[in-house]
Structures are given as C-alpha cells and as structure tokens.
Design an enzyme around this catalytic site. Structure first.
Site, PDB file in Angstrom:
ATOM      1  N   SER A 104       0.829 -13.469  -4.276  1.00 29.49           N
ATOM      2  CA  SER A 104      -0.338 -12.625  -4.304  1.00 29.49           C
ATOM      3  C   SER A 104      -0.317 -11.377  -4.869  1.00 29.49           C
ATOM      4  CB  SER A 104      -0.520 -12.144  -2.787  1.00 29.49           C
ATOM      5  OG  SER A 104       0.692 -11.364  -2.297  1.00 29.49           O
ATOM      6  N   GLY A 120      -1.102 -11.686   3.754  1.00 32.38           N
ATOM      7  CA  GLY A 120      -0.490 -11.651   4.898  1.00 32.38           C
ATOM      8  C   GLY A 120      -1.522 -11.537   6.063  1.00 32.38           C
ATOM      9  N   CYS A 140       5.636 -17.221  -2.422  1.00 28.31           N
ATOM     10  CA  CYS A 140       4.945 -16.416  -1.411  1.00 28.31           C
ATOM     11  C   CYS A 140       5.133 -17.219  -0.185  1.00 28.31           C
ATOM     12  CB  CYS A 140       3.453 -16.483  -1.723  1.00 28.31           C
ATOM     13  SG  CYS A 140       2.491 -15.772  -0.482  1.00 28.31           S
ATOM     14  N   ASN A 141       5.855 -16.722   0.939  1.00 23.82           N
ATOM     15  CA  ASN A 141       5.991 -17.493   2.109  1.00 23.82           C
ATOM     16  C   ASN A 141       4.764 -17.259   3.084  1.00 23.82           C
ATOM     17  OD1 ASN A 141       9.051 -16.965   3.044  1.00 23.82           O
ATOM     18  ND2 ASN A 141       8.603 -15.538   1.626  1.00 23.82           N
ATOM     19  N   CYS A 177       9.568 -12.632   3.121  1.00 23.86           N
ATOM     20  CA  CYS A 177       8.417 -12.330   2.232  1.00 23.86           C
ATOM     21  C   CYS A 177       8.942 -11.918   0.673  1.00 23.86           C
ATOM     22  CB  CYS A 177       7.470 -11.001   2.883  1.00 23.86           C
ATOM     23  SG  CYS A 177       6.487 -10.262   1.594  1.00 23.86           S
ATOM     24  N   HIS A 223       8.268  -9.984  -1.715  1.00 19.04           N
ATOM     25  CA  HIS A 223       8.182  -8.656  -1.983  1.00 19.04           C
ATOM     26  C   HIS A 223       9.672  -8.114  -1.357  1.00 19.04           C
ATOM     27  CE1 HIS A 223       4.016  -9.327  -2.615  1.00 19.04           C
ATOM     28  NE2 HIS A 223       3.785  -8.171  -3.172  1.00 19.04           N
TER      29      HIS A 223
END
Ligand code: DGL
Length: 287
Positions: free
Chosen positions: A13, A45, A76-77, A190, A192
């Site tokens: 994302s 999310g 991306c989880n 995540c 990130h």
C-alpha cells in the site's frame, strides 16, 4: 545470445514493501525489481475487505502483465491475509504472500508470550487466527493493531523523524494483557514495521526476538525463480555479460504524495525512477 533478467513485482500500500526489497536484493542482486505502491488507497489496514480484494487483484493482475513480471510478491500482510487465493486464481505466475511470522516466533520464544504487532485488519483476520491455531498452540499471543505506526513509517521515509515517545507509546499498547511482562518476542506483522525496528527495539530493550518475514520471503522468491520452467537469469550480472533489462522502477497510484524526500528514500532503496500508475478503470471509471 542475450538472456533477460528476472523481474519481480513487489506490491504494498505504501513504502512497507521496501523492508522486503532489501533481503530480496541481497539474495538476488541481478534481478530487476518493479515496486508498486497503492498509496492512493493507503492505509490498507483500515480498508473494507471486499474493496481490498478487488483493488489488489485488479492492480496486480494489470501491473504484472504490463511490466512482464516473472513473480509477484504481495509485500503486505493486510492484503496477503485476504487476497492470495483470488490472485492465484487470476495470475499464471507464482505469487508469494507476506503473512505474520507466527511459526518462527513460537519456535524462538522461551516464555511463550508473544506480541503480534500488525494493522487493525491483519490482527483480526481468520487467516491470522488459523496461523496461531496451527503454529502457536500453547502460546499467549498479545495482539496489537495499529495504523498509527504505519503512518509514522510513511512519514519517516518522507523525511519526518519520529519522536522516541511514539515508539514507547506503541509498546505500551501491549500492557493491556496480564502477562505482558513475560513477553520476549514480537512479530512485526506489517511490512512497514521492520523499517523502524531500531526505534522499536530502543523502546523495548527487554524483547529478545523481533521477527519479520523478510529473509524467508527472499529465500522463497529465489527458490521459485530458479525453478521456473523458462528460468530467467538470477545470477550476479558482473559475472554474466549476457544480462539485459536491469531497470528498477517504482510506481505510485498517487504521485501527488510523492515528495522530494520520499523520492530520495526510494533512490536509497535502488529505485532511481518513480512513475504514476493509475489504471483507467479505477476507482469508478469505466475501462
Ligand atoms: N504494509 C502493509 C502490511 O503489511 C499495509 C499497511 C497499511 O496500509 O495499513 O500490512
């Protein structure tokens, strides 16, 4: 005769997928990476599940064809825990998903009290429940869902240094659980979050293991690429003068958010070229 190099499409994302780019680069220095960030619909999310499935499937199906990807990494989880079956149905190339690394966490934790730091979406998915049921039976999993931390990471890569208290505040979110003081392992579920692992570790020095999926994903990608029927080159180009196409490009669905410091960050991860990617059919536009 010239051979083409493998092209890996890495999708997220936002900038989170960069935490997967690094281990892939280390393992496969000769491959071309195409990075696609759907920053227009960021953060994932908090997105409606059906919308997320449709969006991710359409974007990745389109981009993988347009950029001739040999393999897709859904870095991306939040997206992988929902959209993998749909993607595998429509794509005829391998799709690697990034999902919470519960299994290695359960193996490494001594206290068997494990923190799970993810987005609000990932934290409550059936997929996550299944992983915990399959691999962490007998462990106490303390779940924390946060989009704040996702935003902080985006800001960091856009040149805004986060204050240390932010990370102390995130770690404090685990304190709702009666056994938080025994927690010795945290899963960064995540993509990130590994981009602020130093800051998190400083806020929680008592944690022995910070687990993310980066290396496991890179190994899986290497294995799949080397076993493709028409295997493209994955070796080091310095030792192979027949390699062509080594252009790493980063695509953003909203280039208005693409500031100069963010471009600098993309460059630091090897993406010298950044472009807009907005398929005409979305959102609410006819093909
Ligand atoms: N990096 C993503 C993940 O692994 C998505 C974060 C978001 O957009 O909320 O879940």
């Amino acid at each position: 005769m010239s051979q083409r190099t493998a092209n890996i499409l890495v999708f997220d994302s936002g900038v989170g997928g960069l935490s997967i780019v690094n281990p892939i680069r280390q393992r496969l220095p000769a491959t071309t990476l195409t990075y696609l960030a759907d920053n227009k619909l960021f953060p994932y999310g908090l997105l409606d599940e059906q919308l997320l499935i449709e969006r991710v499937t359409q974007l990745i199906a389109n981009a993988s064809q347009q950029y001739h990807a040999d393999i897709v990494v859904v870095a991306c989880n939040s997206a992988s825990t929902l959209a993998l079956p749909h993607l595998r149905e429509v794509l005829n190339i391998p799709v690697v998903g990034v999902v919470p690394a519960i299994k290695p966490a359960a193996q490494q934790s001594k206290s068997k009290v494990i923190g799970l730091l993810a987005t609000p979406g990932t934290i409550q998915r059936d997929y996550t429940d299944d992983l915990i049921g399959d691999f962490a039976n007998g462990c106490d999993i303390i779940r924390v869902g946060t989009s704040t931390l996702v935003n902080i990471v985006e800001e960091k890569l856009a040149g805004i240094t986060p204050a240390a208290e932010i990370f102390t505040g995130i770690i404090a979110l685990f304190h709702h659980h009666p056994r938080w003081q025994q927690m010795d392992t945290i899963v960064l579920a995540c993509t990130h979050f590994p981009l602020v692992i130093a800051e998190l570790a400083q806020a929680a020095p008592e944690i022995d293991h910070w687990i993310d999926a980066g290396d496991a994903i890179a190994r899986r990608v290497q294995y799949l690429l080397e076993n493709l029927p028409d295997s493209p080159v994955t070796a080091d180009p310095e030792t192979n003068n027949t390699v062509t196409n080594t252009r790493n490009i980063a695509l953003f669905t909203d280039t208005e958010k693409l500031t100069a410091p963010l471009k600098q960050s993309m460059l630091a991860f090897g993406f010298s070229q950044t472009e807009n990617y907005s398929p005409l059919y979305w959102p609410n536009k006819s093909p």
